[in-house]
Scaffold this motif. Structure first.
Motif, PDB file in Angstrom:
ATOM      1  N   UNK A  30      37.961 -68.440  37.033  1.00 11.58           N
ATOM      2  CA  UNK A  30      37.111 -69.599  36.785  1.00 11.58           C
ATOM      3  C   UNK A  30      37.272 -70.691  37.822  1.00 11.58           C
ATOM      4  N   UNK A  31      38.406 -70.776  38.475  1.00  9.20           N
ATOM      5  CA  UNK A  31      38.625 -71.884  39.393  1.00  9.20           C
ATOM      6  C   UNK A  31      38.450 -71.481  40.858  1.00  9.20           C
ATOM      7  N   UNK A  32      37.760 -70.345  41.120  1.00  8.97           N
ATOM      8  CA  UNK A  32      37.584 -69.903  42.495  1.00  8.97           C
ATOM      9  C   UNK A  32      36.664 -70.822  43.268  1.00  8.97           C
ATOM     10  N   UNK A  68      21.786 -77.809  34.201  1.00  4.22           N
ATOM     11  CA  UNK A  68      22.409 -78.999  34.805  1.00  4.22           C
ATOM     12  C   UNK A  68      23.542 -78.663  35.776  1.00  4.22           C
ATOM     13  N   UNK A  69      24.302 -77.595  35.510  1.00  7.83           N
ATOM     14  CA  UNK A  69      25.396 -77.240  36.415  1.00  7.83           C
ATOM     15  C   UNK A  69      24.867 -76.744  37.761  1.00  7.83           C
ATOM     16  N   UNK A  70      23.854 -75.895  37.728  1.00  9.96           N
ATOM     17  CA  UNK A  70      23.274 -75.399  38.989  1.00  9.96           C
ATOM     18  C   UNK A  70      22.673 -76.547  39.772  1.00  9.96           C
ATOM     19  N   UNK A 291      30.847 -71.333  32.478  1.00  4.91           N
ATOM     20  CA  UNK A 291      29.560 -71.356  33.179  1.00  4.91           C
ATOM     21  C   UNK A 291      29.637 -71.992  34.562  1.00  4.91           C
ATOM     22  N   UNK A 292      30.556 -72.941  34.747  1.00  4.56           N
ATOM     23  CA  UNK A 292      30.577 -73.662  36.019  1.00  4.56           C
ATOM     24  C   UNK A 292      30.783 -72.739  37.236  1.00  4.56           C
ATOM     25  N   UNK A 345      37.737 -76.757  24.746  1.00 10.43           N
ATOM     26  CA  UNK A 345      38.131 -78.168  24.762  1.00 10.43           C
ATOM     27  C   UNK A 345      38.749 -78.550  26.106  1.00 10.43           C
ATOM     28  N   UNK A 346      39.645 -77.720  26.614  1.00  6.06           N
ATOM     29  CA  UNK A 346      40.292 -78.002  27.890  1.00  6.06           C
ATOM     30  C   UNK A 346      39.282 -78.102  29.021  1.00  6.06           C
ATOM     31  N   UNK A 347      38.259 -77.234  28.998  1.00  4.13           N
ATOM     32  CA  UNK A 347      37.255 -77.217  30.060  1.00  4.13           C
ATOM     33  C   UNK A 347      36.107 -78.187  29.817  1.00  4.13           C
TER      34      UNK A 347
END
Length: 370
Positions: A30-32, A68-70, A291-292, A345-347
């Motif tokens: 997820x954090x790539x 919204x993320x894209x 999703x991000x 929640x964390x994300x």
């Protein structure tokens, strides 16, 4: 430049990062963070026109997260880029018209999440003929696409199947399960189903299996009522639901049928209502898909293609019509009541206040969230 030549320009870079995938494969954490490099000197650093086509609004994710993320990532990478957005609302003909309109407008690149992966192929071919690259987003569209990003969809099905078996425990052979698969027009649904069956077959008896028209909760509700009538309340020990929206319709049918104790029901997408049902104990699990990173990768791929740069990709993938498509797949996570805090929640997918409304406050306290 045709899609074939564009892909040929990036396949070597992609294959140097990972082995070729046959239909799914390695996953991106997820954090790539991948940054495209200028490859062919034909770089366009000026404003770009980007088309964004999403498939439907039945599932909450597309308007709440994906769009919204894209759009935010595109603006971060290219502040003066313009975005033309359309949602097909599950109408494949409407999406074809939307895509043809973007081609006529002469956009620089299109990000496409197909309603129907087969019927859109003609429009993808038209885009290719017009020199407009296409990024297949979340669903592997047919035709000469230039790049693809999604989740490892067979792994999603395996995650769901494993969770259902875990929930059933020693009761796995005491009755039958119902499989509520996704829409037959969505290639992802077939991958979810394949992954789930690879885990479930031989471990459970599948009493009824449905391919659910357009992923509609109402169709899932109708199908579940049919399964209850056919199998009997006492013989249903679990339900595989391919996503959270359908799980809602399934659980309503189970509750209205008067089950003393609801059987475990799976899901996918970590929709707010699904998370609340998990906390309340009416839905066993969902699949959390961050999703991000998927949205960021789609934006990066689109801008790189429009500027003639290398596509940020981890491997290549073959669609039914196109070989060697640069691809990045994101890893899914099983979501249960035990890991709500360290996932959604964390994300910051949701706030505690959004989840723990007065209706769910007691359940949130029991789950240790408050």
């Amino acid at each position: 430049m045709s899609a074939t030549l564009r892909r040929a320009a990036v396949v070597l870079a992609a294959s140097a990062m990972a082995l070729s995938l046959a239909a799914c494969g390695s996953a991106k954490e997820a954090d790539g963070d991948d940054t495209p490099d200028d490859k062919n000197g034909d770089r366009n650093d000026g404003p770009l026109s980007i088309g964004l086509l999403l498939p439907e609004d039945q599932t909450a994710r597309y308007e709440k997260f994906d769009r919204p993320l894209i759009e935010a990532k595109i603006k971060q990478l290219c502040s003066d880029c313009t975005i033309t957005y359309n949602n097909a609302k599950q109408n494949s003909s409407a999406q074809q018209q939307q895509m043809n309109s973007l081609i006529t407008k002469g956009v620089d690149v299109i990000i496409l999440d197909a309603v129907d992966s087969k019927s859109i192929a003609g429009s993808v071919e038209k885009a290719d003929e017009a020199g407009i690259p296409v990024v297949a987003y979340d669903r592997l569209a047919e035709g000469p696409i230039d790049a693809y990003t999604s989740f490892d969809n067979e792994e999603v099905g395996r995650v769901q199947g494993k969770a259902l078996l875990e929930a059933l425990g020693d009761d796995a052979q005491d009755g039958q399960i119902v499989m509520m698969n996704g829409s037959p027009t969505d290639p992802n649904a077939a991958m979810f189903k394949k992954g789930a069956l690879s885990v479930l077959e031989g471990e459970v008896t599948i009493g009824k299996s449905y391919d659910t028209t357009e992923w509609k909760p109402s169709e899932a509700n109708k199908n579940m009522n049919g399964a209850i009538a056919a199998l009997g309340e006492d013989d249903i020990v679990g339900v595989y639901s391919a996503n959270d929206g359908m799980a809602g319709g399934i659980i309503t049918a189970l509750e209205q049928a008067g089950f003393d104790e609801l059987p475990p029901v799976t899901g996918q997408d970590a929709e707010l209502a699904g998370v609340q049902r998990i906390i309340a104990g009416t839905q066993y699990m969902s699949v959390y898909k961050p999703y991000r990173p998927e949205a960021d990768t789609a934006a990066e791929m689109a801008i790189a293609l429009a500027r003639g740069e290398d596509v940020p990709a981890e491997a290549t993938i073959d669609s039914p019509t196109t070989k060697g498509v640069p691809a990045t797949l994101i890893k899914p996570v099983a979501l249960t009541v035990e890991n709500v805090e360290e996932t959604v929640l964390k994300d910051n997918l949701y706030t505690l206040e959004e989840i723990c409304t007065p209706k769910f406050r007691a359940a949130c306290e029991q789950a240790g969230l408050m």
